[in-house]
Design an enzyme around this catalytic site. Structure first.
Site, mmCIF file in Angstrom:
data_model
loop_
_atom_site.group_PDB
_atom_site.id
_atom_site.type_symbol
_atom_site.label_atom_id
_atom_site.label_comp_id
_atom_site.label_asym_id
_atom_site.label_seq_id
_atom_site.Cartn_x
_atom_site.Cartn_y
_atom_site.Cartn_z
ATOM 1 C CD GLU A 1 4.501 57.157 41.433
ATOM 2 O OE1 GLU A 1 5.146 57.946 40.733
ATOM 3 O OE2 GLU A 1 3.466 57.471 42.017
ATOM 4 N N GLY A 2 8.622 55.246 38.211
ATOM 5 C CA GLY A 2 10.037 55.149 37.863
ATOM 6 C C GLY A 2 10.482 53.710 37.995
#
Length: 809
Positions: free
Chosen positions: A500-501
């Site tokens: 998620e990043g």
């Protein structure tokens, strides 16, 4: 000197109070009138001062003059030097909502905003779900069996999750889902994560960035009516493919393509659709998914949709059994057994109605993803990190109380105290941070910057907490087996850091890079004005934003210096005698942060995007200001219990020190050293005001983990608790209960030893003490039971050499 002091005072007070330009100009005018009437200056001196005053004040207040003399020239320069904003950057800026981070950027946060937010609570239905199906699901899980033997959840666990809506927490009830709150979502992942990280990740994906969230937000009525009931019932298992071998953080470099064309689909010819080719990896649930969400670049070379050929990043839903779809073999991420693997597609043809949201959402894929990333960033991963912290706080503390060296519980040694204090303090921060983010989502906000902060901060703090817990447990933590509750959490840490990043990207590029534009009161307005195609309107907008921005900078200079000289003691703020200081320091750091952010933008300009060490430190400062806000709110939400103050103070002092460290690092590394030195004098004029929590504070926090208390219950609330005296955590709880129960007996035995009535302090003394009637038969039996429980709690698993068969005593 008196008159000069008066004029300076008017300017400083006007700047501190952030009075409009016209108001402080009028105040100065009144001062000059008084000066003209009452001072003993000559007429020539008064006339010269009035001319000088008018030469400054009139151009600043008369817009046409200001535009002609000042703004137009600056506007022309800015149009030449300001870099353009790419489409992906623009979509990221437009995604989500501006929330509390805007107040932190303001230099003068409005705490009524924070105080008016409700406390996170579960409805009766949600609490029943947590106590019922979620608890039952946890009881079905055997993490060692999942991760070391089966490499998967059992078929019974999969079916239970489908049948009981664990994959449908966010889907509306009208489609067969649960339609629960973000806070319930967080609590459910937290409880499951405290039992099995693999199971938690399995539940997370359908409830975060899986196609369900995208369908709910953007799907057509037909797509919702068909897919959402199937997802709610577990008929379809979703996954979403974004990352590929050559495109991770740089979505603009995505090589996956779709071409608008005619083709055959499900027996129909000449269907207008898209021919797709993609190669994705690291896709959670891919090996078992029946419904694939795919991000790709859409091209329309024959102009079948419009005259534009490059249509941008687009999202589509594709059934697994579609011709050309290939689901690859499994990845094995960090010894965890959640389903993860590659998905590929070669000449896969799907109709246009496969586009999520239909043709109207062609080219809007990146903004759709940015808008929907909030659940994964703000709910699922922070809940997983918090679960690890709560487990470490409860069970590492308990282990430190029952494990003895040199006839002393290891938790009483100062070296261990340092680790325990970090574990409990950081867990308090994680719990507060993820709870506040859930409240934001439940109140209709989609705070993209805050979600990035919470994800990055909880995952980093989880890493620290687990490392400290491993240090305390030593060999007990590193020897894997069914009785090791910590090892898999240690192995899961890099997963949370990465997905998620990745945290490096999130810290150095997203939090401040996106936050500065979105949250700064004037910066985005200036950028939009410069890029406005209507130059006349752009100039007017730029002029208004620019001079408001100048006033903002001057105000923050004055406020920061005043706060530095007075230690912010005169700031009116909420809170009681125990918390008011932290509210005041948050105002001080907000003003300093806003000032330094503007200095960095002014000095570095467009190159700030590439100066990731500077932007990373700005992100650290902003993130830790959010932490202070969250823990203050958390403390009050939980009832402002005085016994919890040790956690609050530790967390706030740690965060303030982190803000100070970040700001000092920025000032030290500005390319113009004199500007950094001047900023340092303004912000920290006397000394470094903040220090890490002292030894006494650490001692008090560490002691909270060594025995049961209401504070420890609140700190560890929400995790799965086992009543099994022989499983990985239940054995530690059982041993701790007995150790505390026999504490008085141990004191009695130590006293007898010191008096010479016993010859040993070890277990051999129990028989001697019983024979000498120092303890009764029942007390002897209790001591023996306690020793057996301790040995069971500290044992590690043993295996045979063949087949990894567990050796039983």
């Amino acid at each position: 000197m008196m008159w000069a002091g008066l004029f300076i005072l008017i300017i400083l007070v006007s700047a501190y109070l952030r009075l409009p330009l016209l108001v402080w100009s009028l105040l100065l005018t009144v001062g000059f009138v008084a000066f003209s009437i009452f001072s003993d200056a000559t007429l020539t001196q008064k006339t010269l001062l009035w001319i000088l005053f008018a030469a400054v004040v009139i151009p600043l207040n008369v817009k046409p003059v200001r535009l002609t003399l000042l703004s137009r020239a600056i506007y022309r320069v800015m149009k030449k030097i300001m870099p353009t904003i790419s489409q992906t950057e623009q979509e990221a800026l437009e995604a989500g909502d501006v929330w509390w981070e805007a107040e932190l950027f303001s230099g003068n946060p409005d705490f009524s905003f924070l105080q008016n937010l409700p406390a996170p609570v579960l409805t009766d239905e949600e609490q029943a779900f947590l106590d019922g199906p979620v608890e039952e699901f946890c009881e079905m899980l055997d993490d060692w069996q999942i991760t070391h033997v089966d490499y998967d959840l059992t078929p019974e666990a999969w079916q239970f999750a489908k049948d009981n809506g664990l994959f449908a927490l966010i889907i509306p009830k009208q489609y067969g889902g649960k339609e629960y709150s973000a806070y319930l979502h967080s609590q459910a992942v937290l409880k499951i994560g405290s039992r099995s990280g693999s199971a938690a990740v399995t539940v997370m994906v359908p409830n975060s960035l899986g196609p369900g969230k995208l369908l709910m937000t953007y799907g057509t009525k037909e797509q919702k009516d068909y897919y959402l009931p199937r997802l709610a019932k577990g008929i379809d298992i979703p996954c979403f493919g974004l990352t590929g071998p050559n495109a991770g953080s740089d979505a603009g470099a995505m090589p996956d393509t779709g071409v608008v064309c005619y083709g055959s689909y499900e027996g129909k010819d000449h269907v207008l659709g898209i021919r797709l080719n993609w190669d994705k990896r690291y896709i959670t649930l891919a090996p078992v998914a029946t419904l694939l969400g795919i991000a790709f670049k859409l091209n329309d070379p024959e102009h079948l949709l419009s005259e534009k050929e490059d249509r941008g990043i687009t999202l589509a839903l594709i059934k697994r059994d579609t011709e050309g779809v290939e689901v690859g073999k499994r990845h094995f991420p960090a010894n965890h057994a959640f389903m993860n693997g590659p998905i590929r597609g070669k000449d896969v043809f799907v109709p246009l109605d496969s586009i999520i949201g239909g043709v109207d959402y062609v080219g809007k894929g990146w903004s759709m993803l940015m808008e929907c990333l909030g659940d994964g960033r703000a709910i699922s991963l922070p809940a997983l990190g918090t679960a690890a912290g709560k487990m470490a706080s409860k069970y590492t503390g308990a282990y430190s109380r029952i494990r003895q060296q040199f006839h002393t519980p290891i938790g009483y040694f100062e070296g261990i105290e340092e680790a325990l204090a970090e574990i409990a303090g950081q867990t308090y921060v994680m719990d507060a941070s993820r709870s506040l983010a859930a409240v934001a989502l439940d109140n209709g906000a989609v705070p993209s910057v805050i979600s990035a902060i919470v994800k990055q901060q909880t995952m980093e703090r989880m890493r620290d907490v687990i490392n400290h817990a491993m240090d305390v447990h030593g060999g007990h933590g590193i020897c894997m087996g069914p009785h090791n509750h910590l090892g898999r959490a240690y192995q899961l840490t890099p997963v949370g850091i990465t997905v998620e990043g990745a945290n490096i990207l999130t810290r150095t590029m997203i939090i401040f890079g996106q936050g500065a534009m979105r949250s700064h009161p004037y910066l985005l307005k200036e950028v939009q004005a410069v890029h406005n195609e209507n130059q006349k309107q752009g100039l007017k907008d730029f002029d208004h934003a620019l001079f408001a921005h100048f006033g903002f900078i001057i105000s923050n200079i004055v406020r920061s210096l005043w706060f530095g000289l007075t230690f912010a003691k005169f700031i009116r703020s909420p809170g009681d005698k125990d918390t008011r200081r932290y509210y005041q320091q948050l105002v001080k750091m907000s003003s300093a942060f806003a000032l330094l952010a503007d200095i960095c933008v002014a000095v570095l300009g467009g190159s700030l995007k590439r100066r990731e060490k500077i932007s990373g430190r700005l992100a650290d400062a902003l993130s830790n200001m959010y932490v202070i806000s969250a823990v203050l709110k958390h403390y009050e939400n939980q009832g402002s219990h005085k016994e919890d103050l040790v956690l609050l103070k530790w967390a706030c002092e740690d965060a303030l020190f982190n803000v100070q460290t970040a700001l000092k690092g920025i000032m030290k590394n500005l390319p113009v050293p004199i500007i950094g030195a001047l900023c340092n004098f303004i912000i920290f004029p006397l000394t470094k005001p903040y220090q890490r929590p002292n030894d006494k504070a650490g001692h008090n926090v560490a002691r909270l983990t060594l025995s049961p208390s209401d504070t420890l219950d609140r700190l560890s609330a929400g995790i799965y608790n086992s009543n099994d005296k022989d499983n990985s955590t239940g054995r530690i709880t059982h041993a701790l209960q007995l150790v505390l129960k026999t504490d008085d007996l141990q004191h009695k035995l130590r006293a007898a030893y010191k008096q010479g009535n016993l010859h040993s302090r070890d277990q051999d003394a129990y028989v001697e003490a019983k024979e000498k009637n120092i303890i009764s038969n029942s007390e002897y039996a209790l001591l023996i039971e306690t020793e057996e429980a301790i040995q069971n709690a500290i044992k590690v698993d043993e295996f045979s050499f063949s087949g990894w068969k567990i050796e039983t005593p």
